[in-house]
Design a protein around this motif. Structure first.
Motif, PDB file in Angstrom:
ATOM      1  N   THR A   1     -39.608  59.632  80.873  1.00  0.00           N
ATOM      2  CA  THR A   1     -38.187  59.835  80.653  1.00  0.00           C
ATOM      3  C   THR A   1     -38.024  61.039  79.740  1.00  0.00           C
ATOM      4  N   TYR A   2     -37.236  61.982  80.174  1.00  0.00           N
ATOM      5  CA  TYR A   2     -37.037  63.210  79.426  1.00  0.00           C
ATOM      6  C   TYR A   2     -35.711  63.149  78.678  1.00  0.00           C
ATOM      7  N   TYR A   3     -35.772  63.476  77.400  1.00  0.00           N
ATOM      8  CA  TYR A   3     -34.615  63.401  76.531  1.00  0.00           C
ATOM      9  C   TYR A   3     -34.250  64.773  75.990  1.00  0.00           C
ATOM     10  N   CYS A   4     -32.984  65.068  76.035  1.00  0.00           N
ATOM     11  CA  CYS A   4     -32.477  66.277  75.416  1.00  0.00           C
ATOM     12  C   CYS A   4     -32.209  66.017  73.941  1.00  0.00           C
ATOM     13  N   ASN A   5     -32.518  66.984  73.118  1.00  0.00           N
ATOM     14  CA  ASN A   5     -32.283  66.890  71.684  1.00  0.00           C
ATOM     15  C   ASN A   5     -31.601  68.155  71.189  1.00  0.00           C
ATOM     16  N   VAL A   6     -30.585  67.976  70.369  1.00  0.00           N
ATOM     17  CA  VAL A   6     -29.899  69.099  69.746  1.00  0.00           C
ATOM     18  C   VAL A   6     -29.775  68.831  68.261  1.00  0.00           C
ATOM     19  N   ASN A   7     -30.219  69.778  67.474  1.00  0.00           N
ATOM     20  CA  ASN A   7     -30.091  69.693  66.030  1.00  0.00           C
ATOM     21  C   ASN A   7     -28.936  70.578  65.600  1.00  0.00           C
ATOM     22  N   THR A   8     -27.928  69.961  65.005  1.00  0.00           N
ATOM     23  CA  THR A   8     -26.723  70.684  64.604  1.00  0.00           C
ATOM     24  C   THR A   8     -26.607  70.749  63.093  1.00  0.00           C
ATOM     25  N   ARG A   9     -25.769  71.616  62.650  1.00  0.00           N
ATOM     26  CA  ARG A   9     -25.406  71.649  61.239  1.00  0.00           C
ATOM     27  C   ARG A   9     -23.899  71.840  61.115  1.00  0.00           C
ATOM     28  N   ASP A  10     -23.344  71.249  60.080  1.00  0.00           N
ATOM     29  CA  ASP A  10     -21.909  71.314  59.881  1.00  0.00           C
ATOM     30  C   ASP A  10     -21.555  72.442  58.926  1.00  0.00           C
ATOM     31  N   LEU A  11     -20.302  72.444  58.501  1.00  0.00           N
ATOM     32  CA  LEU A  11     -19.812  73.484  57.618  1.00  0.00           C
ATOM     33  C   LEU A  11     -20.589  73.552  56.313  1.00  0.00           C
ATOM     34  N   PHE A  12     -21.130  72.412  55.894  1.00  0.00           N
ATOM     35  CA  PHE A  12     -21.852  72.339  54.631  1.00  0.00           C
ATOM     36  C   PHE A  12     -23.365  72.341  54.830  1.00  0.00           C
ATOM     37  N   SER A  13     -23.797  72.791  55.987  1.00  0.00           N
ATOM     38  CA  SER A  13     -25.215  72.928  56.330  1.00  0.00           C
ATOM     39  C   SER A  13     -25.956  71.602  56.418  1.00  0.00           C
ATOM     40  N   GLN A  14     -25.241  70.510  56.634  1.00  0.00           N
ATOM     41  CA  GLN A  14     -25.901  69.236  56.852  1.00  0.00           C
ATOM     42  C   GLN A  14     -26.400  69.162  58.287  1.00  0.00           C
ATOM     43  N   ALA A  15     -27.664  68.825  58.438  1.00  0.00           N
ATOM     44  CA  ALA A  15     -28.291  68.797  59.754  1.00  0.00           C
ATOM     45  C   ALA A  15     -28.259  67.393  60.346  1.00  0.00           C
ATOM     46  N   THR A  16     -28.049  67.325  61.645  1.00  0.00           N
ATOM     47  CA  THR A  16     -28.019  66.056  62.365  1.00  0.00           C
ATOM     48  C   THR A  16     -28.686  66.225  63.715  1.00  0.00           C
ATOM     49  N   ASN A  17     -29.504  65.264  64.082  1.00  0.00           N
ATOM     50  CA  ASN A  17     -30.126  65.239  65.399  1.00  0.00           C
ATOM     51  C   ASN A  17     -29.314  64.380  66.354  1.00  0.00           C
ATOM     52  N   TYR A  18     -29.107  64.885  67.552  1.00  0.00           N
ATOM     53  CA  TYR A  18     -28.444  64.137  68.606  1.00  0.00           C
ATOM     54  C   TYR A  18     -29.359  64.059  69.811  1.00  0.00           C
ATOM     55  N   TRP A  19     -29.313  62.909  70.470  1.00  0.00           N
ATOM     56  CA  TRP A  19     -30.172  62.650  71.616  1.00  0.00           C
ATOM     57  C   TRP A  19     -29.357  62.266  72.833  1.00  0.00           C
ATOM     58  N   GLY A  20     -29.793  62.742  73.970  1.00  0.00           N
ATOM     59  CA  GLY A  20     -29.243  62.253  75.215  1.00  0.00           C
ATOM     60  C   GLY A  20     -29.841  60.907  75.563  1.00  0.00           C
ATOM     61  N   LYS A  21     -29.313  60.268  76.584  1.00  0.00           N
ATOM     62  CA  LYS A  21     -29.805  58.960  76.989  1.00  0.00           C
ATOM     63  C   LYS A  21     -31.055  59.035  77.852  1.00  0.00           C
ATOM     64  N   GLY A  22     -31.404  60.206  78.292  1.00  0.00           N
ATOM     65  CA  GLY A  22     -32.630  60.402  79.033  1.00  0.00           C
ATOM     66  C   GLY A  22     -32.426  60.455  80.531  1.00  0.00           C
ATOM     67  N   THR A  23     -33.319  61.165  81.184  1.00  0.00           N
ATOM     68  CA  THR A  23     -33.337  61.221  82.635  1.00  0.00           C
ATOM     69  C   THR A  23     -34.781  61.050  83.092  1.00  0.00           C
ATOM     70  N   LEU A  24     -34.983  60.193  84.070  1.00  0.00           N
ATOM     71  CA  LEU A  24     -36.328  59.836  84.500  1.00  0.00           C
ATOM     72  C   LEU A  24     -36.874  60.851  85.491  1.00  0.00           C
ATOM     73  N   VAL A  25     -38.071  61.315  85.196  1.00  0.00           N
ATOM     74  CA  VAL A  25     -38.800  62.205  86.088  1.00  0.00           C
ATOM     75  C   VAL A  25     -40.059  61.477  86.554  1.00  0.00           C
ATOM     76  N   THR A  26     -40.198  61.326  87.850  1.00  0.00           N
ATOM     77  CA  THR A  26     -41.361  60.670  88.419  1.00  0.00           C
ATOM     78  C   THR A  26     -42.073  61.637  89.349  1.00  0.00           C
ATOM     79  N   VAL A  27     -43.343  61.861  89.077  1.00  0.00           N
ATOM     80  CA  VAL A  27     -44.147  62.781  89.867  1.00  0.00           C
ATOM     81  C   VAL A  27     -45.198  61.964  90.609  1.00  0.00           C
ATOM     82  N   SER A  28     -45.135  61.979  91.906  1.00  0.00           N
ATOM     83  CA  SER A  28     -46.077  61.227  92.720  1.00  0.00           C
ATOM     84  C   SER A  28     -47.291  62.074  93.053  1.00  0.00           C
ATOM     85  N   SER A  29     -48.421  61.421  93.228  1.00  0.00           N
ATOM     86  CA  SER A  29     -49.663  62.116  93.525  1.00  0.00           C
ATOM     87  C   SER A  29     -49.870  62.278  95.018  1.00  0.00           C
TER      88      SER A  29
END
Length: 120
Positions: A92-120
């Motif tokens: 499951t692949y998740y997107c992550n974005v690290n943001t900062r606000d006006l006062f330089s406070q950092a916050t991590n945000y995550w997506g809910k994920g998307t499944l990648v399946t690779v068959s052999s």
């Protein structure tokens, strides 16, 4: 405050390609970095690719040369182009974005994920 929505996951045969997209919405003052992580069942979440505010990129050794991360600030979207996929890329692949606000406070945000399946 910030929502991340991933798309592009699915089933692909080994050697094939998939492109993932992550679009951010909500209140964003500034973005420090964006990235993609993945997690397989029973394993730790690991960094796949990361792109800094200045455009520098970083990749896990296991995907280097096969995956490419990019960003389009105009549409608040981060992409992950995955080529030459291997069964061990299945996760499951998740997107992550690290943001900062006006006062330089950092916050991590995550997506809910998307499944990648690779068959052999």
């Amino acid at each position: 405050q910030v929502q991340l929505v991933e798309s592009g996951g699915g089933l692909v045969q080994a050697g094939g390609s998939l492109g993932l997209s992550c679009t951010a919405s909500g209140r964003i003052f500034s973005i420090n970095a964006s990235g993609w992580y993945r997690q397989a069942p029973g394993k730790q979440r690991e960094l796949v690719a990361q792109i800094s505010r200045g455009g520098s990129t970083n990749y896990a050794d296991s995907v280097k040369g096969r995956f490419t991360i990019s960003r389009d600030d105009a549409v608040n979207t981060v992409y992950l182009q995955m080529n030459s996929l291997k069964p061990e890329d299945t996760a499951t692949y998740y997107c992550n974005v690290n943001t900062r606000d006006l006062f330089s406070q950092a916050t991590n945000y995550w997506g809910k994920g998307t499944l990648v399946t690779v068959s052999s």
